[in-house]
Scaffold this active site. Structure first.
Site, PDB file in Angstrom:
ATOM      1  N   LYS A 258      20.725  28.751  19.947  1.00 31.81           N
ATOM      2  CA  LYS A 258      20.565  29.093  18.483  1.00 31.81           C
ATOM      3  C   LYS A 258      20.074  30.131  17.986  1.00 31.81           C
ATOM      4  O   LYS A 258      20.341  30.956  17.318  1.00 31.81           O
ATOM      5  CB  LYS A 258      20.256  27.548  17.668  1.00 31.81           C
ATOM      6  N   CYS A 333      24.256  18.184   1.286  1.00 33.01           N
ATOM      7  CA  CYS A 333      24.866  17.293   2.359  1.00 33.01           C
ATOM      8  C   CYS A 333      23.430  17.053   3.244  1.00 33.01           C
ATOM      9  O   CYS A 333      23.280  17.454   4.264  1.00 33.01           O
ATOM     10  CB  CYS A 333      25.874  17.986   3.165  1.00 33.01           C
ATOM     11  N   CYS A 340      26.375  12.885  -2.328  1.00 36.95           N
ATOM     12  CA  CYS A 340      27.983  12.869  -2.397  1.00 36.95           C
ATOM     13  C   CYS A 340      28.406  12.939  -3.722  1.00 36.95           C
ATOM     14  O   CYS A 340      29.630  13.487  -4.092  1.00 36.95           O
ATOM     15  CB  CYS A 340      28.390  11.789  -1.717  1.00 36.95           C
ATOM     16  N   CYS A 343      28.903  16.478  -4.822  1.00 33.48           N
ATOM     17  CA  CYS A 343      29.506  17.251  -4.065  1.00 33.48           C
ATOM     18  C   CYS A 343      31.111  17.427  -4.641  1.00 33.48           C
ATOM     19  O   CYS A 343      31.704  16.532  -4.875  1.00 33.48           O
ATOM     20  CB  CYS A 343      29.699  16.801  -2.687  1.00 33.48           C
ATOM     21  N   CYS A 349      36.464  14.893   2.780  1.00 31.71           N
ATOM     22  CA  CYS A 349      35.422  14.762   3.658  1.00 31.71           C
ATOM     23  C   CYS A 349      35.509  13.323   4.011  1.00 31.71           C
ATOM     24  O   CYS A 349      35.454  12.366   3.291  1.00 31.71           O
ATOM     25  CB  CYS A 349      33.983  14.756   2.987  1.00 31.71           C
TER      26      CYS A 349
END
Length: 373
Positions: A258, A333, A340, A343, A349
């Site tokens: 990463k 998230c 949610c 969102c 989703c």
């Protein structure tokens, strides 16, 4: 009568012995072949059972009698033992072991696991509606109010000359593991105030001083040791600069995939793979964008997610996807109790409204409300 019969028998034995002796002396090769039929043939006379006899040294012909082979029974495993087959070719492939969270104390960070050299080609089938989902996340992130937008690793040393900035980016990526952006940014700022954003300064500084300046980043004691080692490597091998290849970055202590991809993006403008941290890993699995090879199961590590995501995501999105999903994961998230209700892509989703609060937290909330009433 017995004497006559005895004489006749003796005469017959003598006759047979004489005949056998003549045969043996006339053709010793036949005798040798017959008498040794139960012994292995020499390399000079041995022939394949299906091949014709061949002439050897002129007109002489050797007659070979195939050995009678014993029937071979299959081997039985020893008691308590199992016969092992040959290893697959993958067993000899180069792989770095996936480290556990505690392995950082052994000298490397938890992200230090790489399964293969990154391919820049996309070969997999993209998930349904991914363009619409990505656009929805972009709209939600348009305000750029997440910590990563102002305090991410790409902001480290942005005011410094190129060589010094690359080293600052390397240190920022190293310190970011298991650390929030706010804490990491403050540690980089303290290092800058004390003149410790160059390999020369870090190499000369006491490790105890570095520990005090970077505290409270995650695993700050171990990371201070890494900083000293990295500074020495940069001075000796790279003339005070940082490595510019993925393999060389991964060889540095504490640097995993990463971090290496992030450093290449920012410091060298070299895109070889996607930088996948815990936010990107979590959100890609919630959206159903990635899965384990040949299954529909979720990926189990950021490195698995990186490989799966690169199979279909266009390369022009590889750099932008990290800060986009990291900020989305910081603000909406979230790891626990995702928002949610705030969102705009919940209809697309698969995990929407499925990760709710734990029963204990619900009980605490209900008790608090009852007291307020």
């Amino acid at each position: 009568m017995s004497l006559v019969n005895g004489g006749a028998a003796s005469s017959t034995l003598v006759h047979n012995a004489a005949w056998f002796y003549r045969v043996r002396t006339m053709n010793p090769q036949i005798h040798g072949a017959v008498s040794s039929s139960n012994k292995p043939l020499s390399l000079k006379t041995q022939q394949h059972p299906l091949s014709d006899s061949k002439s050897v040294s002129g007109s002489e012909t050797r007659v070979c009698t195939p050995n009678k082979r014993l029937k071979q029974e299959p081997l039985e495993p020893l008691p308590g033992k199992q016969l092992c087959g040959l290893p697959d070719i993958e067993d000899f492939a180069y792989k770095k072991n996936i480290a556990s969270p505690s392995s950082i104390f052994a000298g490397r960070s938890p992200e230090t696991s790489i399964t293969a050299v990154t391919s820049v080609k996309t070969v997999g089938n993209p998930p349904d509606n991914w363009v619409e989902v990505l656009e929805g996340i972009r709209q939600m992130r348009s305000s750029e109010d997440a910590p990563v937008d102002s305090m991410g690793c790409d902001k480290a040393g942005s005011f410094l000359p190129p060589t010094e900035r690359r080293f600052a980016v390397l240190l920022g990526a190293l310190l970011s593991s298991q650390t929030k952006d706010q804490v990491n940014n403050a540690a980089i700022h303290r290092l800058h105030q004390n003149g410790l954003l160059t390999p020369e300064a870090v190499d000369k500084a006491d490790e105890s001083t570095i520990r005090e300046l970077i505290y409270p980043v995650g695993f700050y004691t171990r990371k201070a040791t890494y900083m000293k080692k990295i500074a020495r490597i940069c001075l000796v091998k790279y003339n005070g600069d940082i490595p510019n290849s993925l393999d060389d970055l991964l060889s540095l202590p504490g640097i995993g995939p990463k971090m290496a991809h992030l450093i290449l993006h920012i410091a060298w403008n070299d895109v070889q793979g996607i930088c996948v941290d815990t936010h990107v890993h979590r959100i890609c699995n919630r959206l159903g964008w990635v899965s384990r090879p040949g299954t529909k199961q979720k990926t189990t590590s950021p490195e698995e997610t990186r490989v799966a995501l690169q199979q279909w995501l266009p390369k022009e999105e590889w750099v932008a996807i990290n800060p986009l999903l990291v900020g989305f994961g910081q603000m909406i998230c979230t790891p626990l109790r995702p928002r949610c209700e705030a969102c705009t892509i919940t209809k697309l989703c698969p995990a929407a409204f499925k990760e709710t609060s734990s029963p204990s937290s619900k009980l605490k909330t209900s008790n608090r409300r009852s007291k307020e009433l």
